[in-house]
Design a protein around this motif. Structure first.
Motif, PDB file in Angstrom:
ATOM      1  N   GLU A   1     -14.237 100.907  81.744  1.00 14.57           N
ATOM      2  CA  GLU A   1     -14.790 100.394  82.981  1.00 14.57           C
ATOM      3  C   GLU A   1     -16.584 100.040  82.020  1.00 14.57           C
ATOM      4  O   GLU A   1     -17.040 101.267  81.512  1.00 14.57           O
ATOM      5  N   LEU A   2     -17.079  98.871  82.419  1.00  8.60           N
ATOM      6  CA  LEU A   2     -18.744  98.901  81.496  1.00  8.60           C
ATOM      7  C   LEU A   2     -19.589  98.429  83.448  1.00  8.60           C
ATOM      8  O   LEU A   2     -19.693  97.427  83.841  1.00  8.60           O
ATOM      9  N   HIS A   3     -21.067  99.262  84.023  1.00 11.39           N
ATOM     10  CA  HIS A   3     -21.494  99.022  84.307  1.00 11.39           C
ATOM     11  C   HIS A   3     -22.708  98.814  83.739  1.00 11.39           C
ATOM     12  O   HIS A   3     -23.616  99.491  83.427  1.00 11.39           O
ATOM     13  N   LEU A   4     -23.563  97.462  84.291  1.00 10.99           N
ATOM     14  CA  LEU A   4     -24.216  97.024  84.002  1.00 10.99           C
ATOM     15  C   LEU A   4     -25.888  96.855  85.337  1.00 10.99           C
ATOM     16  O   LEU A   4     -26.421  95.785  84.974  1.00 10.99           O
ATOM     17  N   ASN A   5     -25.800  97.211  86.335  1.00 17.22           N
ATOM     18  CA  ASN A   5     -26.040  97.005  87.352  1.00 17.22           C
ATOM     19  C   ASN A   5     -28.105  97.403  87.045  1.00 17.22           C
ATOM     20  O   ASN A   5     -28.292  98.136  86.258  1.00 17.22           O
ATOM     21  N   HIS A   6     -28.470  96.675  88.199  1.00 20.28           N
ATOM     22  CA  HIS A   6     -29.743  96.477  87.899  1.00 20.28           C
ATOM     23  C   HIS A   6     -30.880  95.985  86.272  1.00 20.28           C
ATOM     24  O   HIS A   6     -30.926  97.288  86.128  1.00 20.28           O
ATOM     25  N   ASN A   7     -30.197  95.354  85.280  1.00 21.77           N
ATOM     26  CA  ASN A   7     -30.803  95.303  84.056  1.00 21.77           C
ATOM     27  C   ASN A   7     -32.322  94.202  84.249  1.00 21.77           C
ATOM     28  O   ASN A   7     -31.788  92.815  85.357  1.00 21.77           O
ATOM     29  N   ASN A   8     -32.047  93.169  83.015  1.00 23.00           N
ATOM     30  CA  ASN A   8     -32.837  92.347  83.073  1.00 23.00           C
ATOM     31  C   ASN A   8     -31.501  90.960  82.053  1.00 23.00           C
ATOM     32  O   ASN A   8     -32.142  90.351  81.307  1.00 23.00           O
ATOM     33  N   ILE A   9     -30.305  91.252  82.145  1.00 24.59           N
ATOM     34  CA  ILE A   9     -29.422  90.135  81.469  1.00 24.59           C
ATOM     35  C   ILE A   9     -29.691  88.827  82.362  1.00 24.59           C
ATOM     36  O   ILE A   9     -29.390  88.992  83.287  1.00 24.59           O
ATOM     37  N   GLN A  10     -30.152  87.718  81.917  1.00 26.73           N
ATOM     38  CA  GLN A  10     -30.154  86.901  82.842  1.00 26.73           C
ATOM     39  C   GLN A  10     -29.110  85.637  81.833  1.00 26.73           C
ATOM     40  O   GLN A  10     -27.959  84.916  83.055  1.00 26.73           O
ATOM     41  N   THR A  11     -28.058  85.959  80.803  1.00 30.77           N
ATOM     42  CA  THR A  11     -26.964  85.378  80.401  1.00 30.77           C
ATOM     43  C   THR A  11     -26.255  86.487  79.690  1.00 30.77           C
ATOM     44  O   THR A  11     -25.845  87.245  79.038  1.00 30.77           O
ATOM     45  N   LEU A  12     -25.034  85.960  80.225  1.00 37.47           N
ATOM     46  CA  LEU A  12     -23.660  87.068  79.510  1.00 37.47           C
ATOM     47  C   LEU A  12     -23.576  85.320  77.925  1.00 37.47           C
ATOM     48  O   LEU A  12     -22.711  84.985  78.558  1.00 37.47           O
ATOM     49  N   GLN A  13     -23.848  86.340  77.431  1.00 31.66           N
ATOM     50  CA  GLN A  13     -23.019  84.901  76.097  1.00 31.66           C
ATOM     51  C   GLN A  13     -21.606  85.275  75.438  1.00 31.66           C
ATOM     52  O   GLN A  13     -21.276  86.468  75.614  1.00 31.66           O
ATOM     53  N   ASP A  14     -20.957  84.161  74.944  1.00 35.91           N
ATOM     54  CA  ASP A  14     -19.849  83.845  73.979  1.00 35.91           C
ATOM     55  C   ASP A  14     -20.046  85.562  73.806  1.00 35.91           C
ATOM     56  O   ASP A  14     -20.757  85.050  73.056  1.00 35.91           O
ATOM     57  N   HIS A  15     -18.331  86.394  73.680  1.00 38.65           N
ATOM     58  CA  HIS A  15     -18.223  86.772  72.549  1.00 38.65           C
ATOM     59  C   HIS A  15     -19.247  88.194  72.858  1.00 38.65           C
ATOM     60  O   HIS A  15     -18.944  88.855  72.295  1.00 38.65           O
ATOM     61  N   SER A  16     -19.862  88.363  73.620  1.00 35.79           N
ATOM     62  CA  SER A  16     -20.747  89.389  74.119  1.00 35.79           C
ATOM     63  C   SER A  16     -19.700  90.687  74.488  1.00 35.79           C
ATOM     64  O   SER A  16     -20.101  91.881  74.585  1.00 35.79           O
ATOM     65  N   LEU A  17     -18.263  90.368  75.158  1.00 31.59           N
ATOM     66  CA  LEU A  17     -17.227  91.454  75.568  1.00 31.59           C
ATOM     67  C   LEU A  17     -16.368  91.192  75.055  1.00 31.59           C
ATOM     68  O   LEU A  17     -15.273  91.968  75.143  1.00 31.59           O
ATOM     69  N   SER A  18     -16.929  90.601  73.736  1.00 28.55           N
ATOM     70  CA  SER A  18     -14.869  90.292  72.674  1.00 28.55           C
ATOM     71  C   SER A  18     -14.424  92.093  72.219  1.00 28.55           C
ATOM     72  O   SER A  18     -12.988  92.166  71.699  1.00 28.55           O
ATOM     73  N   ARG A  19     -15.473  92.537  71.331  1.00 21.84           N
ATOM     74  CA  ARG A  19     -14.826  94.126  71.537  1.00 21.84           C
ATOM     75  C   ARG A  19     -14.678  95.058  72.230  1.00 21.84           C
ATOM     76  O   ARG A  19     -13.323  95.359  72.109  1.00 21.84           O
ATOM     77  N   TYR A  20     -14.577  94.613  73.345  1.00 19.31           N
ATOM     78  CA  TYR A  20     -13.998  95.661  75.217  1.00 19.31           C
ATOM     79  C   TYR A  20     -12.512  95.084  75.148  1.00 19.31           C
ATOM     80  O   TYR A  20     -12.558  94.244  76.266  1.00 19.31           O
ATOM     81  N   THR A  21     -11.751  95.389  74.673  1.00 24.38           N
ATOM     82  CA  THR A  21     -11.052  94.435  75.242  1.00 24.38           C
ATOM     83  C   THR A  21     -10.038  95.016  75.829  1.00 24.38           C
ATOM     84  O   THR A  21      -8.822  94.700  76.391  1.00 24.38           O
ATOM     85  N   SER A  22     -10.590  96.066  75.882  1.00 28.02           N
ATOM     86  CA  SER A  22      -9.491  96.935  76.917  1.00 28.02           C
ATOM     87  C   SER A  22     -10.203  97.093  78.516  1.00 28.02           C
ATOM     88  O   SER A  22      -9.752  97.837  79.661  1.00 28.02           O
ATOM     89  N   LEU A  23     -11.687  96.299  79.269  1.00 25.76           N
ATOM     90  CA  LEU A  23     -12.045  96.235  79.543  1.00 25.76           C
ATOM     91  C   LEU A  23     -11.651  95.519  81.203  1.00 25.76           C
ATOM     92  O   LEU A  23     -10.901  94.439  81.399  1.00 25.76           O
TER      93      LEU A  23
END
Length: 697
Positions: free
Chosen positions: A63-85
């Motif tokens: 589980e990954l919680h990124l609420n209330h931040n300043n992320i404007q784009t989820l870039q390609d492969h930015s989650l590639s390390r977290y295969t169990s998500l």
């Protein structure tokens, strides 16, 4: 000296090195400098001012919680390390787009929260990313400024979805293409959009069980035939009609129908076979019209209404204004809420069609008379709310009251009743709470044992004795003149409200029967000056506001009160002893509306510093100084200064100066008078030299 390791330790060390070589991520420590917090396999990264997905988290997080931040784009492969998500939450990030390959390695993702972002900017690329989530069950796209076509594009390939939230967007119209591939959807939230038309948008969604259409602009729901639906919330729209397809033979599974706050004029046309348990119809314009033709004031009126083009075939249907066959099956109803309508009467036999009814709410309508004998309320009823109507009478007999053996809550407040069957409440064996506030109903002085309740047994007072089940009683605003001795004998009241009876007189033993049970007592605006509260040793909450009290009743010091309301009295101060006693147990205190003395506020400092005590209206408490100026007590220092009270050190200095100046001026005046007395020519000579000047001409 050489160090020799035991063979077992060398074997263990070798195995550990081999394990770390094969599984390096399990041997590397988590970076202490990371802004996230790890809880087992959950990474909490919300409110960390992040502009991208952290890359230093363990690969095994689920589980990954990124609420209330300043992320404007989820870039390609930015989650590639977290295969169990399996859960990703990026709410409130100003997200404009998701890279088309961002979920390439997120094959286990089942829950995705993208609420409160700006996905309307890059919805087309975002749709390519969402199409990769073949196992996604839950997605939240609320508050993204999505329009009809944008939502359709985003959802076109999400066939696995079971829950979809599209609330707080800009949807106007939905048709058969809007959710064409969502065959597995079970719950859909569309509240707070601007929907005004639904054109076969849900016909293919045979697994949909919960649909929320609240706070939109829908004008009607006609030919409704979603038989599989369990809950439908269409409240806060502009609905004038709700008509189901009554030709269907398949029974409807609908259990809860909420049509609150619409423009309904007629009782909804429900399915002919239904399991409906909760029907919410409050805040409409609903009424019954069966008696319309009997009213001589209206001529040339009809008791039928015609519905044109209900099925789009050009035909019309004529229906009686009250026809049980058209209004459908209500036999399973548990709750019927008709509050806030224009109901002046209930059609004969209407309530008898609901044998399982437990809660009937009809507050704020136009009822003038309620006949418990005619209505034949079901034995299952335990809540009846008839408050804020125009009731002048309640009719009942012993048989009808006996049928109400389960009635626990009865509200008749805010009506125009001046009489009731005197033993109506003592005849209800399970009655726990009664509210007859703001009716002109008194308390009977004597109890007559025996006898039955009949139509002729109307009285301007009610007997409150020997009601073993009664716990809460509200008699506010009943124009009570006297609370007689032993008024509540045999009635174990826990909550008693007597406020807003300004001429009420209390006989000495009027509450002696309540000493072992009473927890709350309301005596606001009753005009009492002195009352002995000490016998009520179980009392926890007391309201004595608006009584013009100049001092706190001494008997309060013997109670262990948790709540005390002293608002709008004429209190000037409290003694230190009273303040210390109150501070021991009080949790909630109200004090505003009194005019306290600004120079005697030590008691306030005691209460303010008491642990666990909340002075709820602290900012509104005021006091007056010696010059009658008003101050906020909370703004004054604990040690008051001279302009307010006239007793501080600075004021004493002024007094000393004044004491010196007065004798000095007196001495100078006496000296001048003495000199002028013995030398009278000095003054004219001085004036002539100083003031007389020759003119220029």
């Amino acid at each position: 000296m050489p160090i020799h390791c035991p063979p077992s330790l060398l074997v263990s060390l070798s195995l550990w090195i081999l394990w770390c070589f094969m599984m390096p991520t399990h041997c590397l420590p988590y970076h202490k400098t990371s802004p996230c917090t790890l809880t087992q396999k959950t990474a909490l990264c919300s409110k960390r001012k992040l502009s991208s997905v952290p890359l230093d988290l363990p690969n095994s997080i689920e589980e990954l919680h990124l609420n209330h931040n300043n992320i404007q784009t989820l870039q390609d492969h930015s989650l590639s390390r977290y295969t169990s998500l399996h859960t990703l939450s990026c709410a409130d990030n100003s997200l404009m787009t998701l890279g088309s390959k961002v979920f390439d390695n997120s094959t286990n993702l089942t829950n995705l929260n993208l609420a409160a972002n700006k996905l309307h900017h890059g919805y087309q690329e975002t749709s390519l990313a969402l199409a990769m989530l073949s196992r996604l069950k839950v997605i939240d796209l609320s508050e993204n400024q999505l329009e009809d076509q944008m939502a359709t594009v985003l959802l076109q390939n999400m066939t696995s979805l079971e829950y979809l939230n599209l609330s707080r967007n800009l949807l106007l119209r939905l048709d058969e293409n809007s959710f064409s591939n969502l065959h597995n959807l079970k719950e859909l939230d569309l509240q707070r959009n601007m929907l005004f038309e639904l054109d076969q948008a849900f016909d293919h969604m045979h697994k949909l069980q919960r649909l929320n259409l609240a706070f939109n602009y829908l004008p009607c729901l006609v030919d409704f035939e979603m038989t599989q639906l369990l809950v439908l919330n269409a409240s806060h729209n502009a609905l004038e009609w709700f008509i189901t397809n009554q030709d269907l033979q398949e029974p409807f599974q609908l259990e809860t129908l909420d049509l609150t706050d619409n423009n309904l004029l007629f009782f909804p046309f429900l399915p002919t076979q239904s399991r409906l348990r909760n029907l919410h119809l409050s805040q409409n314009r609903l009424s019954f019209y069966e008696h319309l033709e009997e009213n001589a004031a209206y001529t040339n009126l009809t008791t039928s209404v015609q519905f044109y083009n209900l099925k789009g075939n050009g035909s019309n249907v004529t229906a009686q204004l009250w026809d049980e066959s058209l209004h459908g099956d209500i036999s399973s109803l548990d709750l019927l809420d008709l509050s806030g309508n224009q109901v002046g009467y209930l059609p004969l036999g209407f309530i008898s069609k609901m044998p399982s009814l437990t809660r009937l709410r009809m507050r704020t309508n136009c009822l003038t008379v309620f006949n418990l004998t005619q209505e034949k309320l079901p034995r299952t009823l335990y809540e009846l709310d008839l408050s804020n109507n125009r009731l002048t009478a309640i009719h009942a007999d012993q048989g009808s009251l006996r049928e109400l053996a389960n009635l626990s809550y009865l509200n008749l407040s805010y009506n125009y009743m001046e009489s009731l069957p005197s033993k109506i409440f003592s005849s209800l064996s399970s009655l726990s709470s009664v509210d007859i506030s703001f009716n002109s109903i008194g308390i009977c002085l004597h109890h007559k044992r025996g006898g039955n309740v009949g139509e002729e047994d109307q009285s301007d007072c009610v007997v409150w004795r020997y009601i073993n089940s009664l716990k809460q009683l509200y008699l506010s605003g009943c124009n009570l003149q006297m609370l007689p001795s032993s008024a509540f004998t045999g009635t174990p009241l826990v909550h008693l409200e007597l406020s807003n009876n300004p001429e009420l007189l209390f006989e000495p033993s009027s509450m002696t029967e309540l000493t072992g049970t009473l927890h709350y007592l309301g005596m606001g605006n009753t005009g009492f000056r002195d009352f002995d509260f000490s016998p009520l040793h179980h009392l926890k909450s007391l309201n004595i506001a608006r009584n013009s009290l100049t001092q706190l009743p001494a008997s309060l010091q013997s109670l262990e009160l948790g709540l005390l309301d002293l608002r709008d009295n004429k209190l000037i101060t409290l003694s230190s002893r009273q303040a210390n006693t109150l501070a021991l147990n009080l949790k909630t205190l109200f004090l505003s509306g009194n005019t306290f003395d600004c120079c005697h506020l030590d008691w306030f400092q005691t209460l303010k510093g008491a642990k666990g005590l909340s002075i709820m209206d602290r900012e509104d408490i005021s006091c007056q100084d010696l010059t009658s100026r008003t101050h906020r007590v909370d703004c004054l220092n604990s040690r008051l200064d001279s302009p307010i009270c006239g007793g501080s050190e600075e004021e004493s200095v002024y007094w000393y100066i004044l004491l010196v100046i007065v004798p000095v001026f007196s001495l100078v005046g006496i000296s001048i008078i003495f000199i002028l007395t013995f030398n009278p020519r000095m003054l004219p000579k001085t004036i002539k030299q100083k003031c007389w000047k020759p003119t220029s001409y």
